[in-house]
Design an enzyme around this catalytic site. Structure first.
Site, mmCIF file in Angstrom:
data_model
loop_
_atom_site.group_PDB
_atom_site.id
_atom_site.type_symbol
_atom_site.label_atom_id
_atom_site.label_comp_id
_atom_site.label_asym_id
_atom_site.label_seq_id
_atom_site.Cartn_x
_atom_site.Cartn_y
_atom_site.Cartn_z
ATOM 1 N N CYS A 196 57.568 57.617 47.243
ATOM 2 C CA CYS A 196 57.909 58.426 48.401
ATOM 3 C C CYS A 196 56.719 58.418 49.445
ATOM 4 O O CYS A 196 56.024 59.222 49.627
ATOM 5 C CB CYS A 196 58.357 59.852 47.956
ATOM 6 N N TYR A 213 44.433 43.130 37.333
ATOM 7 C CA TYR A 213 44.441 44.399 37.816
ATOM 8 C C TYR A 213 45.812 44.938 38.362
ATOM 9 O O TYR A 213 45.959 45.576 39.557
ATOM 10 C CB TYR A 213 43.709 44.625 39.358
HETATM 11 C C1 LIG Z 1 34.870 44.533 37.806
HETATM 12 C C2 LIG Z 1 33.888 43.720 36.984
HETATM 13 C C3 LIG Z 1 33.683 42.532 36.674
HETATM 14 C C4 LIG Z 1 35.206 41.736 36.856
HETATM 15 O O1 LIG Z 1 35.294 41.468 38.234
HETATM 16 P P1 LIG Z 1 36.398 40.342 38.582
HETATM 17 O O2 LIG Z 1 36.561 40.530 40.156
HETATM 18 O O3 LIG Z 1 37.763 40.693 37.914
HETATM 19 O O4 LIG Z 1 35.954 39.030 38.102
HETATM 20 C C5 LIG Z 1 32.662 41.951 35.886
HETATM 21 N N1 LIG Z 1 31.801 42.803 35.574
HETATM 22 C C6 LIG Z 1 31.598 43.994 35.965
HETATM 23 C C7 LIG Z 1 30.388 44.887 35.802
HETATM 24 C C8 LIG Z 1 32.521 44.596 36.598
HETATM 25 O O5 LIG Z 1 32.495 45.870 37.242
#
Ligand SMILES: *Cc1c(COP(=O)(O)O)cnc(C)c1O
Length: 454
Positions: free
Chosen positions: A378, A408
């Site tokens: 909504c 994600y």
């Molecule tokens: C989110 C994150 C990743 C992975 O990021 P991607 O964009 O999925 O490769 C790696 N290391 C840290 C510390 C993160 O916060």
């Protein structure tokens, strides 16, 4: 692995030529079926219902193996926040990757899946005292410390695990390099909440603090400059600054740190023509840059760790949605509403992320027209694909596949509007396996203590 062309379906013609991000093992089956590693997506939607997330096990493993090869001699830690189930954790172990976790929940799941604790790295800018103590007691391989509070809390926990081992820590540094990406995922600049700034001297001060605690072993430095970064130069510049800092630390403290973790954030293509950052060329450029920086600074080559999340799972996953309604507004705009939305994929509303969506499961000879694919929630902001192109005869009951949704999505899903979260099914060599089943009403209500029986 090579992709199989799906030319026979009119609405999919041209997709392989222009680089539309279908999973690697996509093929065309009978009666407009689309096969993912030999398993029909239309059939899966019928069997498990929609929305449904489907992941190609072979592609996940192949991408993990590609990272292992590219960064041989270093470590590759899969960032589990992108997508984590017990099976996924086991695939990563099989492929020789370590695991990055950033919460007590991810740590508990990794432990339950049988991941050896020394292969786990724990992050987070606000780990609670409980999470730190659980990680430390369970013998987590490395903890990335993010603040002075954490340094004293960890030191106060004493020696870890067997009582003799010093807890290995990495120090998160802000190298002051911008990934030039969306502001919400641009995590390397100096002006935000992660880690210790290099230029202000906070990083060096934190190093001294860690070194002053005999319970802690400073294994090295860590940085993560953001996500969806396609320009290798951002990583090369971060690496140069980090090596210079490691040499400076050696000069002023006499301590040679053996490890350098450069984080993740490597870009994947969500749409045809989006830039990607492939592990092979990145690894080669990083090696050359680090070799040179070490030579210039007369510093021994550190062991490199890299933390890809998205780059391992994003393109291996697709999501299937059923069209519920189709609306044409007075000014000619076309809205296609599906049976999922921001609860199963909040990325479009969070980051204005763009996706590719296609009709599968039936023939059409109509040309593509601009359409907006919206969710069932909504909110006017519940838009899944703002600028989709769908056949002009799109209608209720049609099956849509959204591409590049392995990362994600499941991990960010919510129960907004009390929607039951979607299942995740993996496919490999013609067989499907349910990794996560669909949520039930019982699941939804189990924590509500106002209900009889709870
Ligand atoms: C989110 C994150 C990743 C992975 O990021 P991607 O964009 O999925 O490769 C790696 N290391 C840290 C510390 C993160 O916060």
């Amino acid at each position: 692995m090579t992709a199989v062309s799906i030319h026979q379906n009119h609405s999919l013609v041209g997709d392989f030529a222009d680089g539309t991000p279908w999973p690697l093992l996509t093929g065309y089956g009978h009666e407009h079926e689309v096969l993912l590693d030999g398993v029909g997506l239309v059939a899966l939607a019928q069997e498990f219902g929609t929305p449904l997330q489907v992941i190609s096990e072979s592609e996940v493993r192949e991408r993990a193996a590609e990272y292992r090869r590219a960064f041989a001699g270093g470590a590759v830690a899969y960032a589990s926040k992108a997508f984590l189930t017990s099976t996924m954790a086991r695939w990563m172990m099989d492929e020789g990757l370590d695991l990055d976790v950033c919460s007590g929940g991810e740590l508990a799941l990794a432990g339950a899946a049988g991941v050896p604790m020394d292969r786990i790295l724990m992050h987070g800018n606000a780990k609670s005292p409980q999470e730190l103590s659980d990680a430390h007691r369970s013998g987590v391989g490395r903890i990335v410390v993010d603040s002075r509070t954490e340094i004293s809390q960890l030191a106060a926990l004493g020696h870890s695990g067997d009582g003799h081992r010093r807890q290995k820590v990495l120090l998160r540094v802000l190298p002051g390099v911008s990934g030039h990406t969306h502001r919400s995922v641009d995590t390397g600049r100096e002006d935000q909440q992660f880690g210790f700034s290099l230029s202000s001297g906070a990083a060096l001060e934190a190093v001294r603090r860690v070194l002053s605690h005999s319970e802690l072993e400073l294994a090295g430095l860590h940085c993560h400059i953001g996500s969806q970064i396609a320009d290798p130069e951002a990583y090369l510049e971060a690496a140069r600054r980090m090596i210079a800092l490691m040499a400076h630390i050696r000069d002023v403290t006499g301590v040679v740190l053996p490890e350098l973790d450069l984080g993740g954030g490597h870009a994947v293509a969500y749409r045809a023509g989006d830039p990607e950052l492939a592990p092979g060329p990145l690894a080669a450029a990083l090696r050359e840059t680090i070799d040179r920086a070490c030579l210039v600074n007369r510093f021994p080559l550190p062991r490199m760790t890299i933390e890809p999340g998205r780059a391992i799972v994003a393109r291996a996953g697709v999501t299937l949605y059923r069209v519920i309604t189709v609306k044409r507004t007075a000014d000619g705009a076309l809205f296609v509403a599906v049976d999922g939305g921001m609860s199963d994929n909040p990325r479009p509303s969070l980051y204005h992320a763009s996706y590719t969506v296609r009709l599968i499961g039936r023939a059409t000879h109509q040309g593509a027209v601009p359409a907006t694919v919206v969710g069932r929630h909504c909110e006017a902001g519940d838009v899944l694909v703002q600028d989709a192109e769908l056949p002009a005869d799109i209608r209720p009951g049609d099956l849509l596949v959204m591409l590049c949704t392995g990362a994600y999505q499941h991990s960010m899903a919510s129960n907004y509007n009390m929607v039951r979260r979607s299942p995740v099914v993996s496919v490999r060599g013609g067989r499907a396996q349910v990794l996560i089943r669909r949520e039930t009403d019982d699941d939804l209500m189990r924590r509500d203590l106002g209900l009889a029986g709870n």
